[in-house]
Scaffold this motif. Structure first.
Motif, PDB file in Angstrom:
ATOM      1  N   UNK A 181       0.849  -1.178   0.000  1.00  0.00           N
ATOM      2  CA  UNK A 181       0.000   0.000   0.000  1.00  0.00           C
ATOM      3  C   UNK A 181       0.890   1.235   0.000  1.00  0.00           C
ATOM      4  N   UNK A 182       0.467   2.273  -0.667  1.00  0.00           N
ATOM      5  CA  UNK A 182       1.251   3.509  -0.714  1.00  0.00           C
ATOM      6  C   UNK A 182       0.724   4.499   0.317  1.00  0.00           C
ATOM      7  N   UNK A 183       1.657   5.124   1.050  1.00  0.00           N
ATOM      8  CA  UNK A 183       1.312   6.131   2.054  1.00  0.00           C
ATOM      9  C   UNK A 183       2.021   7.420   1.675  1.00  0.00           C
ATOM     10  N   UNK A 184       1.242   8.467   1.394  1.00  0.00           N
ATOM     11  CA  UNK A 184       1.790   9.744   0.959  1.00  0.00           C
ATOM     12  C   UNK A 184       2.150  10.585   2.176  1.00  0.00           C
ATOM     13  N   UNK A 185       3.401  11.050   2.232  1.00  0.00           N
ATOM     14  CA  UNK A 185       3.875  11.887   3.334  1.00  0.00           C
ATOM     15  C   UNK A 185       4.393  13.208   2.791  1.00  0.00           C
ATOM     16  N   UNK A 186       4.220  14.262   3.564  1.00  0.00           N
ATOM     17  CA  UNK A 186       4.728  15.576   3.170  1.00  0.00           C
ATOM     18  C   UNK A 186       4.289  16.621   4.167  1.00  0.00           C
ATOM     19  N   UNK A 187       4.744  17.844   3.962  1.00  0.00           N
ATOM     20  CA  UNK A 187       4.430  18.940   4.846  1.00  0.00           C
ATOM     21  C   UNK A 187       3.182  19.689   4.417  1.00  0.00           C
ATOM     22  N   UNK A 188       2.830  20.734   5.156  1.00  0.00           N
ATOM     23  CA  UNK A 188       1.623  21.514   4.841  1.00  0.00           C
ATOM     24  C   UNK A 188       1.609  22.074   3.428  1.00  0.00           C
ATOM     25  N   UNK A 189       2.781  22.438   2.897  1.00  0.00           N
ATOM     26  CA  UNK A 189       2.834  22.999   1.547  1.00  0.00           C
ATOM     27  C   UNK A 189       2.446  21.988   0.474  1.00  0.00           C
ATOM     28  N   UNK A 190       2.587  20.690   0.793  1.00  0.00           N
ATOM     29  CA  UNK A 190       2.323  19.659  -0.202  1.00  0.00           C
ATOM     30  C   UNK A 190       0.921  19.077  -0.137  1.00  0.00           C
ATOM     31  N   UNK A 191       0.068  19.592   0.764  1.00  0.00           N
ATOM     32  CA  UNK A 191      -1.263  19.017   0.958  1.00  0.00           C
ATOM     33  C   UNK A 191      -2.095  18.995  -0.319  1.00  0.00           C
ATOM     34  N   UNK A 192      -2.210  20.090  -1.082  1.00  0.00           N
ATOM     35  CA  UNK A 192      -3.033  20.038  -2.297  1.00  0.00           C
ATOM     36  C   UNK A 192      -2.564  18.986  -3.300  1.00  0.00           C
ATOM     37  N   UNK A 193      -1.253  18.931  -3.546  1.00  0.00           N
ATOM     38  CA  UNK A 193      -0.740  17.953  -4.503  1.00  0.00           C
ATOM     39  C   UNK A 193      -0.920  16.538  -3.969  1.00  0.00           C
ATOM     40  N   UNK A 194      -0.704  16.336  -2.672  1.00  0.00           N
ATOM     41  CA  UNK A 194      -0.893  15.018  -2.084  1.00  0.00           C
ATOM     42  C   UNK A 194      -2.315  14.513  -2.256  1.00  0.00           C
ATOM     43  N   UNK A 195      -3.298  15.408  -2.089  1.00  0.00           N
ATOM     44  CA  UNK A 195      -4.703  15.030  -2.258  1.00  0.00           C
ATOM     45  C   UNK A 195      -4.967  14.625  -3.706  1.00  0.00           C
ATOM     46  N   UNK A 196      -4.391  15.356  -4.645  1.00  0.00           N
ATOM     47  CA  UNK A 196      -4.591  15.045  -6.059  1.00  0.00           C
ATOM     48  C   UNK A 196      -3.970  13.699  -6.425  1.00  0.00           C
ATOM     49  N   UNK A 197      -2.751  13.462  -5.955  1.00  0.00           N
ATOM     50  CA  UNK A 197      -2.070  12.215  -6.301  1.00  0.00           C
ATOM     51  C   UNK A 197      -2.766  11.012  -5.673  1.00  0.00           C
ATOM     52  N   UNK A 198      -3.199  11.157  -4.421  1.00  0.00           N
ATOM     53  CA  UNK A 198      -3.884  10.051  -3.753  1.00  0.00           C
ATOM     54  C   UNK A 198      -5.192   9.717  -4.458  1.00  0.00           C
ATOM     55  N   UNK A 199      -5.892  10.750  -4.958  1.00  0.00           N
ATOM     56  CA  UNK A 199      -7.147  10.510  -5.673  1.00  0.00           C
ATOM     57  C   UNK A 199      -6.909   9.734  -6.965  1.00  0.00           C
ATOM     58  N   UNK A 200      -5.721   9.871  -7.547  1.00  0.00           N
ATOM     59  CA  UNK A 200      -5.378   9.162  -8.775  1.00  0.00           C
ATOM     60  C   UNK A 200      -4.832   7.762  -8.507  1.00  0.00           C
ATOM     61  N   UNK A 201      -4.668   7.421  -7.231  1.00  0.00           N
ATOM     62  CA  UNK A 201      -4.160   6.101  -6.844  1.00  0.00           C
ATOM     63  C   UNK A 201      -5.087   5.507  -5.795  1.00  0.00           C
ATOM     64  N   UNK A 202      -6.255   5.005  -6.202  1.00  0.00           N
ATOM     65  CA  UNK A 202      -7.226   4.455  -5.244  1.00  0.00           C
ATOM     66  C   UNK A 202      -6.598   3.380  -4.358  1.00  0.00           C
ATOM     67  N   UNK A 203      -6.961   3.440  -3.068  1.00  0.00           N
ATOM     68  CA  UNK A 203      -6.423   2.484  -2.112  1.00  0.00           C
ATOM     69  C   UNK A 203      -5.204   2.975  -1.376  1.00  0.00           C
ATOM     70  N   UNK A 204      -4.572   4.046  -1.866  1.00  0.00           N
ATOM     71  CA  UNK A 204      -3.430   4.625  -1.149  1.00  0.00           C
ATOM     72  C   UNK A 204      -3.934   5.490   0.001  1.00  0.00           C
ATOM     73  N   UNK A 205      -3.040   5.830   0.915  1.00  0.00           N
ATOM     74  CA  UNK A 205      -3.402   6.598   2.110  1.00  0.00           C
ATOM     75  C   UNK A 205      -2.671   7.922   2.097  1.00  0.00           C
TER      76      UNK A 205
END
Length: 370
Positions: free
Chosen positions: A242-266
């Motif tokens: 399973x993929x877990x996306x980590x990053x700081x506050x500046x990366x929140x918008x991009x993290x949300x977009x990438x996670x939406x393109x990878x169903x099942x990731x966190x």
């Protein structure tokens, strides 16, 4: 003789304190660099110094108390640290949040530290230590502050890895240039809420890989991001991770977009402290990252870490760890239509393909016995 000067000064200072009935605490202050990666690069120096000096103090029946001061970008790594690793962590926030040298002088005159070491370009800490007449004062001399230190050293523009640039200072303070890798994790950094956050986000105990995708450095990023990262997550899922996306506050918008393109990731982007992120990396099967601070913390946990390099020079800044490797793409397009060129992205990271990343990560996992 010069190489033993720091240890001799430490020993004599501690003996003087014992003779004068000084009850302590006997503090060693470290002012850390600003950026997270640079903080991690300074850890082998810190760990080697701490081990040597703790042994010197223990031989006299004393304990040293280690205090960290630094910026929230990097030194926040120690915010939840174990007391025997970092007993106190003072975090700057910039501007009015910077340490007041007069406050430090007042504190240090009431309870003089054994040593203050400045691993940044901060003038405030160096000036405060000099005014308080702290007996051992080490620091970077490139900014013309050598007169404020008993142990100055050169740091900038040396043709060696950033971690090794501390060797001359370590030699002055201990008589030994050998740097020892320091493993990071919950045992010394804390971050115990990390697994709790992961479970609350839907994790049920399956193997996972952490993905550190974000940075302010445009030329370091893995373009085209909305294709490379989700494809990597899908390939990892096919391998049982399973993929877990980590990053700081500046990366929140991009993290949300990438996670939406990878169903099942966190997606935990912006939801963890640095110690919590590090604890998650320690428990992960491995980490894939670009050249960003979380690449360095992942390597420092000892877990398999694969860093995709953009324009950063590996010999100087590659992550340090026993299961860490850095890769970059070809200097020229390998076949027609591969991707946009260097002029578009400012680096060659885009020429590294997700299939290659998964293959290399699996090799690292096999080496680690995972």
């Amino acid at each position: 003789m010069l190489a033993r000067l720091g240890t001799d000064i430490l020993r004599e200072e501690l003996r003087r304190r014992v003779a004068e009935g000084h009850a302590g605490p006997h503090e060693v202050w470290i002012r850390w660099p600003r950026q997270l990666g640079d903080v991690v690069f300074a850890l082998p120096f810190f760990g080697s110094l701490q081990a040597s000096w703790n042994a010197e103090a223990a031989a006299l029946g004393l304990e040293l108390r280690w205090v960290a001061v630094g910026h929230a970008i990097g030194a926040a790594l120690f915010a939840e640290a174990a007391p025997d690793f970092i007993a106190e962590s003072l975090i700057e926030k910039g501007g009015v949040g910077k340490p007041d040298p007069w406050h430090l002088v007042r504190r240090w005159r009431k309870a003089p530290p054994v040593c203050v070491i400045n691993l940044s370009q901060s003038v405030r800490l160096a000036l405060g230590a000099w005014m308080a007449r702290v007996p051992v004062r080490g620091g970077i001399a490139d900014n013309h502050l050598s007169l404020l230190y008993t142990h100055p050293f050169k740091y900038r523009d040396l043709p060696v890895h950033l971690a090794r640039r501390y060797e001359p200072l370590l030699a002055q303070l201990t008589g030994n240039r050998h740097l020892q890798w320091v493993r990071l994790g919950a045992h010394n950094l804390g971050g115990h809420r990390g697994p709790e956050l992961l479970r609350a986000a839907g994790w049920t105990g399956e193997p996972y890989v952490t993905l550190a995708f974000g940075t302010r450095g445009y030329g370091k990023r893995w373009f085209p991001e909305h294709r490379t990262w989700p494809e990597l997550a899908r390939r990892l899922a096919a391998e049982g991770f399973r993929s877990v996306w980590l990053g700081g506050p500046d990366e929140v918008p991009l993290g949300k977009e990438l996670a939406a393109l990878a169903p099942g990731s966190i997606d935990l982007t912006g939801r963890t402290s640095l110690p919590e992120a590090c604890a998650l990396q320690e428990a992960a099967a491995g980490t894939v990252a670009i050249d960003t601070g979380l690449a360095h913390t992942a390597a420092a946990t000892g877990r398999p870490t694969l860093t995709l390099m953009g324009h950063s020079p590996e010999p100087l800044i590659a992550p340090v760890g026993p299961k860490a490797i850095a890769i970059r793409g070809s200097a020229v397009d390998s076949y027609p239509g591969e991707s946009e060129g260097f002029e578009t992205h400012g680096s060659v990271a885009h020429r590294v393909h997700p299939e290659r990343v998964v293959g290399l990560l699996k090799a690292l996992l096999a080496e680690a016995g995972a």
